[in-house]
Design a protein around this motif. Structure first.
Motif, PDB file in Angstrom:
ATOM      1  N   ARG A   2      -6.570  77.250  -8.585  1.00 38.94           N
ATOM      2  CA  ARG A   2      -6.009  77.901  -7.412  1.00 38.94           C
ATOM      3  C   ARG A   2      -6.300  79.398  -7.483  1.00 38.94           C
ATOM      4  O   ARG A   2      -6.171  80.013  -8.540  1.00 38.94           O
ATOM      5  N   VAL A   4      -5.203  83.029  -5.629  1.00 38.42           N
ATOM      6  CA  VAL A   4      -4.213  83.640  -4.749  1.00 38.42           C
ATOM      7  C   VAL A   4      -4.648  85.068  -4.476  1.00 38.42           C
ATOM      8  O   VAL A   4      -4.985  85.807  -5.401  1.00 38.42           O
ATOM      9  N   ARG A  16      -9.830  76.293   1.255  1.00 39.72           N
ATOM     10  CA  ARG A  16     -10.396  75.574   0.110  1.00 39.72           C
ATOM     11  C   ARG A  16     -11.858  75.943  -0.036  1.00 39.72           C
ATOM     12  O   ARG A  16     -12.531  76.243   0.933  1.00 39.72           O
ATOM     13  N   VAL A  24     -11.219  74.142  -5.057  1.00 40.49           N
ATOM     14  CA  VAL A  24     -10.410  75.290  -5.429  1.00 40.49           C
ATOM     15  C   VAL A  24      -9.567  75.665  -4.216  1.00 40.49           C
ATOM     16  O   VAL A  24     -10.104  75.935  -3.146  1.00 40.49           O
ATOM     17  N   ARG A  25      -8.250  75.642  -4.383  1.00 43.11           N
ATOM     18  CA  ARG A  25      -7.345  76.036  -3.297  1.00 43.11           C
ATOM     19  C   ARG A  25      -7.265  77.550  -3.246  1.00 43.11           C
ATOM     20  O   ARG A  25      -7.168  78.209  -4.277  1.00 43.11           O
ATOM     21  N   ILE A  26      -7.277  78.089  -2.040  1.00 46.34           N
ATOM     22  CA  ILE A  26      -7.153  79.528  -1.857  1.00 46.34           C
ATOM     23  C   ILE A  26      -5.899  79.773  -1.027  1.00 46.34           C
ATOM     24  O   ILE A  26      -5.777  79.294   0.087  1.00 46.34           O
ATOM     25  N   ASP A  27      -4.948  80.503  -1.612  1.00 38.24           N
ATOM     26  CA  ASP A  27      -3.667  80.755  -0.962  1.00 38.24           C
ATOM     27  C   ASP A  27      -3.451  82.249  -0.775  1.00 38.24           C
ATOM     28  O   ASP A  27      -4.046  83.071  -1.469  1.00 38.24           O
ATOM     29  N   THR A  39      -5.063  80.759 -11.103  1.00 39.03           N
ATOM     30  CA  THR A  39      -4.282  79.908 -11.987  1.00 39.03           C
ATOM     31  C   THR A  39      -5.074  78.640 -12.274  1.00 39.03           C
ATOM     32  O   THR A  39      -5.740  78.098 -11.407  1.00 39.03           O
ATOM     33  N   ARG A  40      -4.958  78.205 -13.510  1.00 38.87           N
ATOM     34  CA  ARG A  40      -5.613  76.977 -13.944  1.00 38.87           C
ATOM     35  C   ARG A  40      -4.607  76.275 -14.837  1.00 38.87           C
ATOM     36  O   ARG A  40      -4.527  76.539 -16.026  1.00 38.87           O
TER      37      ARG A  40
END
Length: 89
Positions: A2, A4, A16, A24-27, A39-40
């Motif tokens: 992720r 951020v 994403r 990979v999520r993008i917030d 974060t992993r």
């Protein structure tokens, strides 16, 4: 994985991104400085300093060198100011 980032600092970004067949999520989160958080898993957290692309090369190198020092506790924005890496106007 992720990523951020501070959404107010970006015009737009994907929710994403696929990297090597992994999503990979993008917030967005109001980080409040010039960092991107990665974060992993629960215990792997990384803060990446974002140096403006128009920063002078010597200033950018100085900012990166300061950011990776083990004893560094300076906020990203202050590192950019101290090293002259802030965007040129």
């Amino acid at each position: 994985m992720r990523v951020v980032l501070d959404g107010s600092a970006w015009e737009e970004f994907p929710a994403r991104q696929t990297v090597d067949d992994r999503v990979v999520r993008i917030d967005s989160f109001p980080v409040g400085d010039d960092t991107v958080l990665i974060t992993r898993g629960e215990n792997d957290h990384f803060a990446l300093l974002v140096v403006p692309p128009d920063a002078a090369p010597d200033a950018a190198r100085a900012a990166m060198a300061r950011a990776v020092r083990a004893d560094n506790v300076t906020q990203a924005e202050q590192i950019l100011i101290d090293t002259g890496s802030t965007p040129r106007t």
